[in-house]
Design a protein around this motif. Structure first.
Motif, PDB file in Angstrom:
ATOM      1  N   ALA A 219       0.843  -1.205   0.000  1.00 22.84           N
ATOM      2  CA  ALA A 219       0.000   0.000   0.000  1.00 22.84           C
ATOM      3  C   ALA A 219       0.875   1.250   0.000  1.00 22.84           C
ATOM      4  O   ALA A 219       0.513   2.281  -0.577  1.00 22.84           O
ATOM      5  N   PHE A 220       2.022   1.165   0.652  1.00 24.31           N
ATOM      6  CA  PHE A 220       2.974   2.276   0.638  1.00 24.31           C
ATOM      7  C   PHE A 220       3.694   2.378  -0.704  1.00 24.31           C
ATOM      8  O   PHE A 220       3.840   3.468  -1.267  1.00 24.31           O
ATOM      9  N   VAL A 221       4.112   1.242  -1.244  1.00 23.89           N
ATOM     10  CA  VAL A 221       4.953   1.250  -2.449  1.00 23.89           C
ATOM     11  C   VAL A 221       4.159   1.574  -3.711  1.00 23.89           C
ATOM     12  O   VAL A 221       4.642   2.306  -4.590  1.00 23.89           O
ATOM     13  N   PHE A 222       2.950   1.058  -3.817  1.00 23.58           N
ATOM     14  CA  PHE A 222       2.235   1.108  -5.088  1.00 23.58           C
ATOM     15  C   PHE A 222       1.965   2.524  -5.605  1.00 23.58           C
ATOM     16  O   PHE A 222       2.143   2.781  -6.811  1.00 23.58           O
ATOM     17  N   PRO A 223       1.528   3.471  -4.765  1.00 18.23           N
ATOM     18  CA  PRO A 223       1.193   4.798  -5.322  1.00 18.23           C
ATOM     19  C   PRO A 223       2.355   5.483  -6.030  1.00 18.23           C
ATOM     20  O   PRO A 223       2.195   5.997  -7.139  1.00 18.23           O
ATOM     21  N   ILE A 282       4.751  12.094  -4.220  1.00 22.24           N
ATOM     22  CA  ILE A 282       3.775  11.131  -3.711  1.00 22.24           C
ATOM     23  C   ILE A 282       4.362  10.314  -2.561  1.00 22.24           C
ATOM     24  O   ILE A 282       3.710  10.095  -1.534  1.00 22.24           O
ATOM     25  N   GLU A 283       5.619   9.878  -2.720  1.00 17.91           N
ATOM     26  CA  GLU A 283       6.255   9.059  -1.690  1.00 17.91           C
ATOM     27  C   GLU A 283       6.477   9.836  -0.401  1.00 17.91           C
ATOM     28  O   GLU A 283       6.468   9.260   0.695  1.00 17.91           O
ATOM     29  N   GLY A 284       6.677  11.140  -0.513  1.00 22.23           N
ATOM     30  CA  GLY A 284       6.913  11.938   0.681  1.00 22.23           C
ATOM     31  C   GLY A 284       5.644  12.348   1.396  1.00 22.23           C
ATOM     32  O   GLY A 284       5.614  12.423   2.632  1.00 22.23           O
ATOM     33  N   PHE A 285       4.579  12.623   0.636  1.00 25.17           N
ATOM     34  CA  PHE A 285       3.377  13.207   1.244  1.00 25.17           C
ATOM     35  C   PHE A 285       2.176  12.267   1.288  1.00 25.17           C
ATOM     36  O   PHE A 285       1.361  12.354   2.217  1.00 25.17           O
ATOM     37  N   PHE A 286       2.043  11.374   0.291  1.00 30.21           N
ATOM     38  CA  PHE A 286       0.828  10.554   0.196  1.00 30.21           C
ATOM     39  C   PHE A 286       1.040   9.128   0.683  1.00 30.21           C
ATOM     40  O   PHE A 286       0.285   8.624   1.523  1.00 30.21           O
ATOM     41  N   SER A 287       2.064   8.465   0.163  1.00 32.71           N
ATOM     42  CA  SER A 287       2.250   7.038   0.457  1.00 32.71           C
ATOM     43  C   SER A 287       2.352   6.717   1.947  1.00 32.71           C
ATOM     44  O   SER A 287       1.746   5.736   2.402  1.00 32.71           O
ATOM     45  N   PRO A 288       3.114   7.492   2.753  1.00 35.66           N
ATOM     46  CA  PRO A 288       3.248   7.126   4.164  1.00 35.66           C
ATOM     47  C   PRO A 288       2.162   7.720   5.064  1.00 35.66           C
ATOM     48  O   PRO A 288       2.177   7.472   6.279  1.00 35.66           O
ATOM     49  N   ALA A 294      -5.488   2.267   3.236  1.00 36.72           N
ATOM     50  CA  ALA A 294      -4.709   1.449   2.301  1.00 36.72           C
ATOM     51  C   ALA A 294      -5.438   1.199   0.983  1.00 36.72           C
ATOM     52  O   ALA A 294      -4.816   1.269  -0.086  1.00 36.72           O
ATOM     53  N   PRO A 295      -6.752   0.894   1.005  1.00 41.97           N
ATOM     54  CA  PRO A 295      -7.431   0.669  -0.286  1.00 41.97           C
ATOM     55  C   PRO A 295      -7.344   1.876  -1.220  1.00 41.97           C
ATOM     56  O   PRO A 295      -7.224   1.710  -2.434  1.00 41.97           O
ATOM     57  N   LEU A 296      -7.390   3.080  -0.653  1.00 39.21           N
ATOM     58  CA  LEU A 296      -7.278   4.282  -1.479  1.00 39.21           C
ATOM     59  C   LEU A 296      -5.881   4.409  -2.081  1.00 39.21           C
ATOM     60  O   LEU A 296      -5.718   4.850  -3.223  1.00 39.21           O
ATOM     61  N   LYS A 297      -4.870   3.976  -1.324  1.00 35.71           N
ATOM     62  CA  LYS A 297      -3.499   4.007  -1.850  1.00 35.71           C
ATOM     63  C   LYS A 297      -3.344   3.022  -3.009  1.00 35.71           C
ATOM     64  O   LYS A 297      -2.716   3.333  -4.028  1.00 35.71           O
ATOM     65  N   TYR A 298      -3.930   1.834  -2.849  1.00 37.59           N
ATOM     66  CA  TYR A 298      -3.892   0.861  -3.940  1.00 37.59           C
ATOM     67  C   TYR A 298      -4.614   1.410  -5.170  1.00 37.59           C
ATOM     68  O   TYR A 298      -4.142   1.252  -6.305  1.00 37.59           O
ATOM     69  N   LEU A 299      -5.743   2.052  -4.951  1.00 39.59           N
ATOM     70  CA  LEU A 299      -6.515   2.607  -6.058  1.00 39.59           C
ATOM     71  C   LEU A 299      -5.728   3.708  -6.764  1.00 39.59           C
ATOM     72  O   LEU A 299      -5.701   3.768  -8.003  1.00 39.59           O
ATOM     73  N   ALA A 300      -5.076   4.564  -5.970  1.00 42.11           N
ATOM     74  CA  ALA A 300      -4.278   5.645  -6.559  1.00 42.11           C
ATOM     75  C   ALA A 300      -3.147   5.086  -7.411  1.00 42.11           C
ATOM     76  O   ALA A 300      -2.889   5.560  -8.527  1.00 42.11           O
ATOM     77  N   GLY A 301      -2.463   4.066  -6.901  1.00 38.73           N
ATOM     78  CA  GLY A 301      -1.387   3.448  -7.664  1.00 38.73           C
ATOM     79  C   GLY A 301      -1.885   2.805  -8.941  1.00 38.73           C
ATOM     80  O   GLY A 301      -1.261   2.928 -10.007  1.00 38.73           O
TER      81      GLY A 301
END
Length: 332
Positions: A219-223, A282-288, A294-301
């Protein structure tokens, strides 16, 4: 010099420039024909010379101010028009040119992707056969955090997002340029960099999977990974293009091969830099961000990945501006 006679001789060109400027200022520079634009540039240079001459003679301040106004207005039209044309080229490159060069060099990117995936699969296989293998790849502190405390390390980013984001961007750019520069070694360092990065990802992914943390990890990596990993694969493709010019120039002389394949490599670089900047943000502000589910992070990615595939796969062959020769060129 007879100032009145000089003014009488020059005044028609000043009036002609004034007419062209009024049209350009009222309707835009694009309202001028090609001949009028060429005339505008020529008259601008002529009036600039007239202004310099007027300042060194006994011309009145009224005339000097009038010529200064003309040259200033003409400068804005001539050079702002040039800047608009340059921005137009940038827009056309990112709209159609980058997808065109991605399609033209897909085999090199595919090779880079395969090497990365091979490294990841090898690490996964070795890590399941020998638990000590992960210790050869991942830092001991990270292994302890995941195995002993059942925690991921991404929480360290929260609270220092701007600093973390900029650091991530710089690191990703360094990795990508190292992969590209590896082409100078005939692709050996490019191959190793891609393979080793695949091993690292594979080992860490196996570590979190063995400790039931795969879902939050991905969930962290995908976006951001939806842009970051393809950018690294494009960088690998650029490195292999350079290696191709060095080792297999084919029908070209080697110096000409570097111009052809090096230009394509440079065009890939033009495309991956904004990808890495966006991915770092994205990795600095959204992913963590723990607030984002988590589902929203998967969807964003997933949406980013679909968008990238759609963008790179768009039809460009019917657009002349999308041909590689129409894109920004690398310096000789």
């Amino acid at each position: 010099m007879n100032i009145q006679r000089w003014i009488a001789r020059k005044e028609p060109s000043w009036k002609q420039l004034e007419t062209l400027l009024q049209k350009a200022e009222k309707k835009g520079i694009r309202s001028l024909t090609a001949a009028e634009i060429q005339s505008l540039s020529s008259l601008y240079r002529s009036v600039s010379a007239d202004l310099a001459r007027a300042k060194t003679t006994q011309a009145s301040q009224t005339l000097i101010h009038a010529l200064q106004g003309l040259t200033s207005r003409a400068y804005n039209q001539v050079y702002q028009g040039s800047r608009r044309q340059e921005w137009g080229k940038v827009w056309r490159f990112y709209r159609w040119g980058f997808p065109a060069v991605v399609q033209a060099t897909w085999a090199y990117t595919a090779l880079a992707t395969a090497l990365f995936l091979l490294g990841a699969l090898l690490a996964w296989w070795l890590a399941w056969r020998d638990p000590d293998f992960i210790a050869l790849i991942a830092p001991a502190s990270l292994i302890e955090q995941v195995r002993d405390r059942g925690e991921l390390w991404m929480g360290n980013i929260v609270g220092s997002e701007p600093l973390a984001s900029s650091g991530i961007m710089v690191n990703n750019l360094v990795v990508s340029f190292r992969v590209i520069a590896g082409g100078i070694t005939g692709g050996l360092l490019t191959t190793w960099a891609l393979f080793f990065n695949g091993i690292m990802i594979g080992a860490i992914a196996t570590l979190v999977g063995q400790n039931n943390l795969a879902y939050p990890f991905w969930a962290f990596v995908f976006p951001h990974g939806a842009l970051e990993l393809p950018a690294i694969f494009f960088a690998g493709g650029a490195g292999f293009l350079i290696a191709r010019a060095l080792l297999f120039p084919g029908q070209y002389r080697r110096v000409d091969a570097f111009k052809v394949y090096g230009t394509q490599a440079a065009q890939l670089v033009y495309g991956i830099v904004p990808m890495l900047v966006i991915a770092g943000t994205i990795e600095g502000f959204f992913s963590p961000n723990p607030i984002v589910p988590a589902p929203l992070k998967y969807l964003a990615g997933l949406l980013l990945l679909i968008g990238l595939i759609t963008y790179c796969g768009q039809r460009t062959t019917d657009r002349p501006s999308a041909r590689p020769s129409a894109m920004p060129q690398a310096e000789d």
